[in-house]
Scaffold this motif. Structure first.
Motif, PDB file in Angstrom:
ATOM      1  N   VAL A 277       0.720  -1.693  -0.204  1.00 19.29           N
ATOM      2  CA  VAL A 277      -0.181   0.020  -0.186  1.00 19.29           C
ATOM      3  C   VAL A 277       0.929   1.189   0.000  1.00 19.29           C
ATOM      4  O   VAL A 277       2.175   0.821   0.127  1.00 19.29           O
ATOM      5  N   LYS A 278       0.307   2.553  -0.110  1.00 17.96           N
ATOM      6  CA  LYS A 278       1.120   4.072  -0.208  1.00 17.96           C
ATOM      7  C   LYS A 278       0.061   4.686   1.030  1.00 17.96           C
ATOM      8  O   LYS A 278      -1.432   4.812   0.934  1.00 17.96           O
ATOM      9  N   LEU A 279       0.780   5.954   1.634  1.00 17.16           N
ATOM     10  CA  LEU A 279      -0.109   5.957   2.795  1.00 17.16           C
ATOM     11  C   LEU A 279       0.306   7.695   1.853  1.00 17.16           C
ATOM     12  O   LEU A 279       1.683   8.037   1.500  1.00 17.16           O
ATOM     13  N   ILE A 280      -0.782   8.524   1.304  1.00 21.25           N
ATOM     14  CA  ILE A 280      -0.941   9.762   0.758  1.00 21.25           C
ATOM     15  C   ILE A 280      -0.818  11.261   2.124  1.00 21.25           C
ATOM     16  O   ILE A 280      -2.097  10.618   2.347  1.00 21.25           O
ATOM     17  N   ILE A 281       0.430  11.527   2.357  1.00 18.33           N
ATOM     18  CA  ILE A 281       0.438  12.431   3.349  1.00 18.33           C
ATOM     19  C   ILE A 281       0.419  13.552   2.190  1.00 18.33           C
ATOM     20  O   ILE A 281       2.225  14.309   2.490  1.00 18.33           O
ATOM     21  N   GLY A 282      -0.156  15.140   2.445  1.00 23.44           N
ATOM     22  CA  GLY A 282       0.410  15.622   1.883  1.00 23.44           C
ATOM     23  C   GLY A 282       0.331  15.707   0.331  1.00 23.44           C
ATOM     24  O   GLY A 282      -0.017  14.546  -0.232  1.00 23.44           O
ATOM     25  N   GLU A 283       1.766  16.246  -0.204  1.00 24.15           N
ATOM     26  CA  GLU A 283       2.448  15.160  -1.221  1.00 24.15           C
ATOM     27  C   GLU A 283       3.769  14.487  -0.648  1.00 24.15           C
ATOM     28  O   GLU A 283       3.854  13.845  -2.169  1.00 24.15           O
ATOM     29  N   THR A 284       3.307  13.703   0.062  1.00 26.04           N
ATOM     30  CA  THR A 284       4.608  12.813  -0.012  1.00 26.04           C
ATOM     31  C   THR A 284       4.122  11.584   0.784  1.00 26.04           C
ATOM     32  O   THR A 284       2.369  11.138   0.445  1.00 26.04           O
ATOM     33  N   GLU A 285       4.126  10.142  -0.524  1.00 22.90           N
ATOM     34  CA  GLU A 285       4.177   9.139  -0.357  1.00 22.90           C
ATOM     35  C   GLU A 285       4.808   8.181  -0.045  1.00 22.90           C
ATOM     36  O   GLU A 285       6.102   8.259   0.279  1.00 22.90           O
ATOM     37  N   ILE A 286       4.237   7.261   1.301  1.00 23.60           N
ATOM     38  CA  ILE A 286       5.101   6.326   2.049  1.00 23.60           C
ATOM     39  C   ILE A 286       4.790   4.848   1.640  1.00 23.60           C
ATOM     40  O   ILE A 286       3.161   4.767   1.956  1.00 23.60           O
ATOM     41  N   LYS A 287       5.421   4.413   1.626  1.00 15.86           N
ATOM     42  CA  LYS A 287       5.232   2.759   0.933  1.00 15.86           C
ATOM     43  C   LYS A 287       4.963   1.879   2.186  1.00 15.86           C
ATOM     44  O   LYS A 287       6.713   1.818   2.631  1.00 15.86           O
ATOM     45  N   GLY A 288       4.696   0.493   1.626  1.00 12.38           N
ATOM     46  CA  GLY A 288       4.777  -0.705   2.454  1.00 12.38           C
ATOM     47  C   GLY A 288       4.043  -1.667   2.262  1.00 12.38           C
ATOM     48  O   GLY A 288       3.056  -1.950   1.645  1.00 12.38           O
ATOM     49  N   ILE A 289       3.771  -2.191   3.339  1.00 12.26           N
ATOM     50  CA  ILE A 289       2.692  -3.786   4.021  1.00 12.26           C
ATOM     51  C   ILE A 289       1.744  -3.079   4.456  1.00 12.26           C
ATOM     52  O   ILE A 289       2.661  -2.861   5.887  1.00 12.26           O
ATOM     53  N   ALA A 290       0.319  -2.937   4.571  1.00 13.45           N
ATOM     54  CA  ALA A 290      -0.583  -2.970   5.365  1.00 13.45           C
ATOM     55  C   ALA A 290      -0.334  -4.456   6.498  1.00 13.45           C
ATOM     56  O   ALA A 290      -0.804  -5.739   6.318  1.00 13.45           O
ATOM     57  N   LYS A 291      -0.864  -3.838   7.503  1.00 16.42           N
ATOM     58  CA  LYS A 291      -0.472  -4.847   8.673  1.00 16.42           C
ATOM     59  C   LYS A 291      -1.593  -5.251  10.217  1.00 16.42           C
ATOM     60  O   LYS A 291      -1.519  -4.787  11.229  1.00 16.42           O
ATOM     61  N   GLY A 292      -2.318  -4.563   9.463  1.00 15.73           N
ATOM     62  CA  GLY A 292      -3.408  -4.195  10.535  1.00 15.73           C
ATOM     63  C   GLY A 292      -3.164  -2.948  10.885  1.00 15.73           C
ATOM     64  O   GLY A 292      -3.099  -1.933  10.678  1.00 15.73           O
ATOM     65  N   ILE A 293      -4.534  -2.412  12.468  1.00 15.62           N
ATOM     66  CA  ILE A 293      -4.490  -1.619  13.290  1.00 15.62           C
ATOM     67  C   ILE A 293      -3.910  -1.885  14.700  1.00 15.62           C
ATOM     68  O   ILE A 293      -4.132  -2.937  15.334  1.00 15.62           O
ATOM     69  N   ASN A 294      -3.197  -0.791  15.995  1.00 12.66           N
ATOM     70  CA  ASN A 294      -2.952  -1.031  17.180  1.00 12.66           C
ATOM     71  C   ASN A 294      -4.409  -0.644  17.823  1.00 12.66           C
ATOM     72  O   ASN A 294      -4.836   0.139  17.094  1.00 12.66           O
ATOM     73  N   GLU A 295      -4.398  -0.985  19.224  1.00  9.95           N
ATOM     74  CA  GLU A 295      -5.428  -0.180  19.683  1.00  9.95           C
ATOM     75  C   GLU A 295      -5.704   0.890  20.150  1.00  9.95           C
ATOM     76  O   GLU A 295      -6.836   1.156  20.676  1.00  9.95           O
ATOM     77  N   GLN A 296      -5.230   1.740  19.523  1.00  8.38           N
ATOM     78  CA  GLN A 296      -5.191   3.434  19.509  1.00  8.38           C
ATOM     79  C   GLN A 296      -5.625   3.508  17.819  1.00  8.38           C
ATOM     80  O   GLN A 296      -6.119   4.966  17.773  1.00  8.38           O
ATOM     81  N   GLY A 297      -6.220   3.001  16.909  1.00  7.69           N
ATOM     82  CA  GLY A 297      -6.532   3.316  15.506  1.00  7.69           C
ATOM     83  C   GLY A 297      -5.297   2.996  14.840  1.00  7.69           C
ATOM     84  O   GLY A 297      -6.167   3.773  13.623  1.00  7.69           O
ATOM     85  N   ALA A 298      -4.164   3.014  14.596  1.00  5.85           N
ATOM     86  CA  ALA A 298      -3.337   3.909  14.160  1.00  5.85           C
ATOM     87  C   ALA A 298      -3.419   2.180  12.794  1.00  5.85           C
ATOM     88  O   ALA A 298      -3.383   1.370  13.051  1.00  5.85           O
ATOM     89  N   LEU A 299      -2.721   2.574  12.031  1.00  4.40           N
ATOM     90  CA  LEU A 299      -2.150   1.709  10.560  1.00  4.40           C
ATOM     91  C   LEU A 299      -1.221   1.221  10.452  1.00  4.40           C
ATOM     92  O   LEU A 299       0.048   2.022  11.219  1.00  4.40           O
TER      93      LEU A 299
END
Length: 323
Positions: A277-299
């Motif tokens: 997957v890729k995360l789009i934060i403004g003009e920035t793209e961060i790529k990696g493998i999605a591994k679910g969520i934690n107890e705070q709801g973070a990806l």
């Protein structure tokens, strides 16, 4: 406020799927043919597709399953003895806004559902395409005594519950997408909008809105600008009832246990689990493998064997199809 009772009655009459002539409609309402034409024009503006059959009249292009309070209440009371606390409003600006304007008068669990939203909205103020009786537009109010901070991860818990209900009622492989969408066949099926009023240390007034595609036809591509799916032909009144009582049960659970009570249910429903997957934060793209969520709801994103958590309001998650 403009009186919409007659256009709504026209839709109710046409919902039988038969042809109804302009003369018949004019006689029923005691109006002229020109006035009937105005109603037909307005109905079409709402997204209702009508055909004009020469010498016969008007007919719906496809049948409408209209929302009826009595039907919803019938299904609802089969599962709980609690009051339904629901407004069914055919035409509304926004179901979320309707509740937000009435926070001081609502009891927890109060909900409203509409056939058509004139000013429906999604995340970040985006317009939400809301054709008449084609989809489902539902909002619920909840009073969270612990305050706004206790609502962390609420949209994820709500997404899980909605996905489970849709899977049960349709038999389809509905998935969740962080942080607030539902997917079917890798296409957007539904969106969730959670709005919170209240200051730190005070009670949180929460409005949970959802829009679910059921039988959407020819959406405005300026508004619906990504791949989308329809759930299909299901009983909308039954769906509302099931969502109401399941969401209320889940919200009582969330009050006492928070997102932790739902974490294990996320992974098997996660549309992007173990996918690039890729995360789009403004003009920035961060790529990696999605591994679910934690107890705070973070990806959770895996990058070069390292797990990193991402959370925030301006992050978009997309599939990474570059490999």
């Amino acid at each position: 406020m403009r009186d919409l009772s007659n256009p709504l009655k026209v839709i109710d009459l046409l919902s039988d799927g038969e042809c109804h002539s302009g003369e018949e409609l004019a006689a029923i309402f005691g109006i002229t043919r020109a006035a009937v034409n105005k109603y037909i024009k307005l109905i079409r503006e709402w997204g209702v597709e009508l055909t004009s059959v020469p010498r016969k009249g008007y007919q719906l292009t496809y049948p409408l399953d209209l929302l009826k309070f009595a039907k919803i209440e019938h299904f609802y009371t089969q599962h709980t003895d609690k009051p339904i606390n629901l407004d069914v409003i055919p035409v509304i600006d926004s179901t979320n806004q309707y509740l937000l304007e009435r926070l001081n008068t609502l009891s927890t669990g109060f909900a409203c559902v509409a056939e058509y939203q004139q000013a429906g909205r999604g995340r970040r103020g985006r317009q939400w395409f809301s054709p008449f009786a084609s989809n489902l537009y539902l909002s619920m109010y909840w009073r969270l005594e612990q305050g706004p901070a206790a609502a962390m991860g609420l949209s994820l818990a709500i997404g899980i519950v909605i996905a489970q209900v849709l899977r049960e009622i349709s038999g389809q492989d509905i998935k969740v997408k962080w942080p607030n969408d539902l997917y079917l066949n890798d296409k957007k099926l539904a969106g969730i909008l959670v709005e919170i009023a209240g200051k730190t240390g005070d009670v949180a007034h929460i409005v949970i809105g959802m829009g679910i595609n059921l039988r959407m036809h020819n959406p405005n591509q300026d508004i619906v600008n990504q791949a989308w799916s329809n759930l299909g032909d299901i009983d909308r009144n039954l769906l509302v009832a099931k969502l109401l009582y399941r969401l209320r049960d889940a919200l009582y659970c969330f009050e006492t246990e928070g997102l932790s009570a739902f974490i294990k249910q996320w992974q098997p429903l996660d549309n992007f689990a173990d996918r690039p997957v890729k995360l789009i934060i403004g003009e920035t793209e961060i790529k990696g493998i999605a591994k679910g969520i934690n107890e705070q709801g973070a990806l959770l994103l895996e990058q070069n064997g390292i797990l990193k958590a991402y959370i925030g309001g301006e992050i978009s998650l997309r599939a990474d199809n570059t490999k």
